[in-house]
Design a protein around this motif. Structure first.
Motif, PDB file in Angstrom:
ATOM      1  N   PHE A   1      71.249  63.590  11.790  1.00 42.16           N
ATOM      2  CA  PHE A   1      69.877  63.880  11.244  1.00 42.16           C
ATOM      3  C   PHE A   1      69.845  65.565  11.390  1.00 42.16           C
ATOM      4  O   PHE A   1      69.341  66.004  10.347  1.00 42.16           O
ATOM      5  CB  PHE A   1      68.791  63.378  12.237  1.00 42.16           C
ATOM      6  N   LEU A   2      70.471  66.139  12.297  1.00 39.85           N
ATOM      7  CA  LEU A   2      70.505  67.788  12.432  1.00 39.85           C
ATOM      8  C   LEU A   2      71.060  68.234  11.227  1.00 39.85           C
ATOM      9  O   LEU A   2      70.587  68.911  10.479  1.00 39.85           O
ATOM     10  CB  LEU A   2      71.217  67.962  13.656  1.00 39.85           C
ATOM     11  N   ASN A   3      72.474  67.755  10.867  1.00 36.35           N
ATOM     12  CA  ASN A   3      73.252  68.337   9.913  1.00 36.35           C
ATOM     13  C   ASN A   3      72.456  67.872   8.320  1.00 36.35           C
ATOM     14  O   ASN A   3      72.409  68.764   7.556  1.00 36.35           O
ATOM     15  CB  ASN A   3      74.556  67.690   9.926  1.00 36.35           C
ATOM     16  N   GLY A   4      71.985  66.839   8.540  1.00 33.85           N
ATOM     17  CA  GLY A   4      71.429  66.584   7.125  1.00 33.85           C
ATOM     18  C   GLY A   4      70.251  67.329   6.848  1.00 33.85           C
ATOM     19  O   GLY A   4      70.045  67.665   5.662  1.00 33.85           O
ATOM     20  N   SER A   5      69.248  67.434   7.748  1.00 35.75           N
ATOM     21  CA  SER A   5      68.304  68.357   7.469  1.00 35.75           C
ATOM     22  C   SER A   5      68.541  69.784   7.327  1.00 35.75           C
ATOM     23  O   SER A   5      67.879  70.425   6.494  1.00 35.75           O
ATOM     24  CB  SER A   5      67.310  68.396   8.892  1.00 35.75           C
ATOM     25  N   ILE A   6      69.887  70.310   7.813  1.00 35.14           N
ATOM     26  CA  ILE A   6      70.352  71.551   7.542  1.00 35.14           C
ATOM     27  C   ILE A   6      70.640  71.655   5.815  1.00 35.14           C
ATOM     28  O   ILE A   6      70.383  72.730   5.262  1.00 35.14           O
ATOM     29  CB  ILE A   6      71.644  72.129   8.217  1.00 35.14           C
ATOM     30  N   TYR A   7      71.130  70.415   5.560  1.00 31.85           N
ATOM     31  CA  TYR A   7      71.568  70.479   4.087  1.00 31.85           C
ATOM     32  C   TYR A   7      70.253  70.275   3.188  1.00 31.85           C
ATOM     33  O   TYR A   7      70.346  70.157   1.834  1.00 31.85           O
ATOM     34  CB  TYR A   7      72.350  69.421   3.565  1.00 31.85           C
ATOM     35  N   GLY A   8      68.971  70.110   3.763  1.00 39.27           N
ATOM     36  CA  GLY A   8      67.748  69.997   2.938  1.00 39.27           C
ATOM     37  C   GLY A   8      67.338  68.451   2.849  1.00 39.27           C
ATOM     38  O   GLY A   8      66.555  68.405   2.010  1.00 39.27           O
ATOM     39  N   MET A   9      67.835  67.477   3.416  1.00 36.33           N
ATOM     40  CA  MET A   9      67.478  66.198   3.346  1.00 36.33           C
ATOM     41  C   MET A   9      66.292  65.996   4.241  1.00 36.33           C
ATOM     42  O   MET A   9      66.382  66.289   5.364  1.00 36.33           O
ATOM     43  CB  MET A   9      68.923  65.205   3.686  1.00 36.33           C
ATOM     44  N   ASP A  10      65.344  65.016   3.705  1.00 40.74           N
ATOM     45  CA  ASP A  10      64.253  64.816   4.725  1.00 40.74           C
ATOM     46  C   ASP A  10      64.723  63.575   5.464  1.00 40.74           C
ATOM     47  O   ASP A  10      65.739  62.926   5.130  1.00 40.74           O
ATOM     48  CB  ASP A  10      62.868  64.660   4.024  1.00 40.74           C
TER      49      ASP A  10
ATOM     50  N   SER B   1      81.545  63.309   5.776  1.00 38.82           N
ATOM     51  CA  SER B   1      80.717  62.280   5.421  1.00 38.82           C
ATOM     52  C   SER B   1      79.167  62.618   5.166  1.00 38.82           C
ATOM     53  O   SER B   1      78.576  62.114   4.038  1.00 38.82           O
ATOM     54  CB  SER B   1      80.731  61.072   6.444  1.00 38.82           C
ATOM     55  N   VAL B   2      78.425  63.392   6.149  1.00 35.08           N
ATOM     56  CA  VAL B   2      77.316  63.927   5.766  1.00 35.08           C
ATOM     57  C   VAL B   2      77.265  64.812   4.544  1.00 35.08           C
ATOM     58  O   VAL B   2      76.398  64.478   3.727  1.00 35.08           O
ATOM     59  CB  VAL B   2      76.941  64.707   6.863  1.00 35.08           C
ATOM     60  N   ALA B   3      78.327  65.734   4.474  1.00 32.18           N
ATOM     61  CA  ALA B   3      78.192  66.665   3.278  1.00 32.18           C
ATOM     62  C   ALA B   3      78.102  65.943   2.001  1.00 32.18           C
ATOM     63  O   ALA B   3      77.471  66.076   1.057  1.00 32.18           O
ATOM     64  CB  ALA B   3      79.386  67.657   3.216  1.00 32.18           C
ATOM     65  N   ILE B   4      78.948  64.868   1.720  1.00 28.82           N
ATOM     66  CA  ILE B   4      79.139  64.124   0.543  1.00 28.82           C
ATOM     67  C   ILE B   4      78.039  63.488   0.241  1.00 28.82           C
ATOM     68  O   ILE B   4      77.763  62.931  -0.850  1.00 28.82           O
ATOM     69  CB  ILE B   4      80.462  63.210   0.404  1.00 28.82           C
ATOM     70  N   HIS B   5      77.248  62.990   1.436  1.00 26.31           N
ATOM     71  CA  HIS B   5      75.901  62.072   1.103  1.00 26.31           C
ATOM     72  C   HIS B   5      74.752  62.902   0.958  1.00 26.31           C
ATOM     73  O   HIS B   5      73.776  62.155   0.828  1.00 26.31           O
ATOM     74  CB  HIS B   5      76.045  61.107   2.340  1.00 26.31           C
ATOM     75  N   THR B   6      74.690  64.145   0.410  1.00 28.53           N
ATOM     76  CA  THR B   6      73.680  64.893   0.100  1.00 28.53           C
ATOM     77  C   THR B   6      73.420  65.000  -1.053  1.00 28.53           C
ATOM     78  O   THR B   6      72.555  65.759  -1.697  1.00 28.53           O
ATOM     79  CB  THR B   6      73.889  66.382   0.923  1.00 28.53           C
ATOM     80  N   SER B   7      74.018  64.211  -1.908  1.00 27.44           N
ATOM     81  CA  SER B   7      73.720  64.185  -3.230  1.00 27.44           C
ATOM     82  C   SER B   7      73.724  65.520  -4.133  1.00 27.44           C
ATOM     83  O   SER B   7      72.848  66.128  -4.755  1.00 27.44           O
ATOM     84  CB  SER B   7      72.503  63.425  -3.873  1.00 27.44           C
ATOM     85  N   PRO B   8      75.074  66.269  -3.708  1.00 32.45           N
ATOM     86  CA  PRO B   8      75.181  67.563  -4.296  1.00 32.45           C
ATOM     87  C   PRO B   8      75.255  67.822  -5.748  1.00 32.45           C
ATOM     88  O   PRO B   8      75.761  66.763  -6.451  1.00 32.45           O
ATOM     89  CB  PRO B   8      76.170  68.242  -3.468  1.00 32.45           C
TER      90      PRO B   8
END
Ligand SMILES: Nc1ncnc2c1ncn2[C@@H]1O[C@H](COP(=O)(O)OP(=O)(O)OP(=O)(O)O)[C@@H](O)[C@H]1O
Length: 437
Positions: free
Chosen positions: A123-132, A171-178
């Protein structure tokens, strides 16, 4: 850095790097002793500051669907460029416009909090990538499944191994729909199976139109993953073009550097041998009743060269001088790939070529009509042994480097190319086969 928050379109670059230069400050401390320090303070001398430019006036544009490899020698500025692109470092001059979502695989897991569990860090890392939160919750199972952490997902990450840490970060990075995936040698991360899985996922993302920027010393990864390559040298773009061409040119350049160094080393060894009658202990040994005095690697025309095309003739000529008559000698050689892989090791006696005796001067030839080695750097060992190959008379261990060149447009892995043919049968009778899977 300027960030333009718009959704990307195909005629608009996702990343635009404009005249970017980066300067680092190198601080050199010259005072070596208390006395020096005292003199400096007394003279009010300040420690000397030098500046150094790892990037100079770089401009490039990355569009949707681009796949760009960045290559260059150590210290040429590759990682600095990626850090400037991703905003980890500000440029000293010039600017970077980004347009779309960037997933950076530079410092995987760098944003993790050690006391939080893997799940909390997603959750922390995902929010850094801008995911809600809702999006992260929706993707949570996929992220955990890809990272293969099992029950460890609820353990604080400070107890993770470095591989587990990186797997979760990847895994978090590639799931951010970049829209862009920025990769710095990440393919060397984790175990072999996980690396394959990451590579497969990167291919899938590329096929889905995600732009890829890859820094790698593995040139085959650049050939396979990238359509375009940029060669950095001393912070400048030395070449920019189709990945296969740039990799070929870069390989030719590094090989030339390598051979120049080897020639200089060999010249130094020869001089040393003349000054000091003891031969180089590590590379050469034997009783020296006979000595190998010259070795030539020749092409089809009999010219001594150190580069050969795959499939061409390679002829090794071993010139020797005998200090006494030697009965039934064995001539041998071995080819090693530069990483130490032992490719072959034939000898004259095992292959049924018997010589009754050698004396004075002579030459033994070993000829390969069609060199099956895959492109790369190799080293040749040559030797004269006694009849049973139990006593070395003169052994030159991996003393003769040569290179096998890449046929344009083909990049096979492994040591040898085995000539063979493919045949496809488009439809077969079910009765002719039994399904086993
Ligand atoms: N924070 C820094 N301060 C000073 N110099 C730095 C800093 N970071 C990198 N450098 C220097 O900048 C140069 C470029 O470094 P960079 O890491 O970008 O090279 P690279 O091409 O990625 O090298 P490698 O292939 O070894 O990873 C190097 O000489 C490096 O020592």
């Amino acid at each position: 850095m300027k960030i333009i928050p718009q959704s990307p379109t195909y005629d608009q670059p996702l990343i635009e790097v404009v005249n970017v230069s980066k300067r680092f400050r190198l601080q050199r401390e010259y005072q070596r002793s208390f006395q020096d320090l005292f003199i400096r303070l007394w003279k009010r001398q300040r420690s000397e500051v030098e500046y150094f430019w790892p990037l100079r006036d770089i401009s490039l544009q990355i569009y949707p669907g681009d796949s760009i490899g960045i290559l260059g020698q150590n210290g040429s500025g590759k990682s600095t460029l990626l850090k400037v692109i991703t905003g980890v470092l500000p440029p000293t001059s010039g600017y970077v416009c980004t347009n779309g979502r960037i997933a950076s695989l530079l410092e995987l897991g760098a944003g993790f909090h050690p006391d939080l569990t893997g799940r909390e860090n997603v959750f922390l890392n995902g929010s850094i990538y801008g995911m809600d939160r809702a999006t992260i919750r929706r993707k949570l199972d996929q992220i955990i499944e890809f990272a293969e952490l099992g029950d460890f997902i609820d353990t604080p990450v400070k107890h993770y191994s470095s591989g587990m840490y990186v797997r979760l970060g990847f895994s978090v990075a590639i799931h951010t729909s970049p829209d862009v995936l920025i990769i710095d040698e990440v393919l060397t991360v984790g175990d072999q199976i996980f690396q394959q899985k990451c590579l497969q996922r990167i291919y899938e993302m590329k096929a889905a139109g995600v732009a890829i920027v890859l820094v790698s010393h593995n040139l085959e990864d650049i050939r396979r993953l990238c359509d375009r390559a940029i060669w950095l040298q001393n912070g400048l773009v030395r070449a920019d073009g189709p990945a296969n061409d740039i990799v070929d040119d870069y390989l030719a350049y590094t090989n030339e550097l390598y051979y120049a160094r080897r020639r200089a080393e060999q010249a130094a060894t020869t001089t040393k041998t003349q000054e000091d009658p003891t031969p180089s202990e590590q590379r050469r040994w034997g009783t020296h009743q006979a000595e190998i005095i010259r070795v030539e690697l020749c092409n089809e025309q009999g010219k001594a060269v150190d580069q050969f095309q795959q499939g061409a003739t390679l002829c090794v000529r071993i010139y020797y001088k005998c200090h006494e008559r030697i009965l039934r000698p064995t001539f041998g050689l071995a080819i090693y790939r530069q990483d130490g892989t032992h490719v072959n090791g034939p000898n004259s006696v095992d292959e049924g070529y018997h010589i009754e005796a050698i004396e004075d001067y002579g030459m033994m030839e070993y000829r390969i009509d069609s060199l099956p080695l895959n492109p790369g750097r190799y080293e040749l060992t040559v030797a004269i042994y006694n009849r049973n190959s139990t006593i070395a008379i003169d052994h030159h261990h991996r003393m003769y480097p040569f290179e096998v060149l890449q046929p344009r447009g083909r990049a096979e892995e492994g040591v040898v190319h085995i000539p063979a043919t493919w045949r496809h049968v488009s439809s077969i009778e079910p009765a002719l086969t039994t399904e086993i899977l």
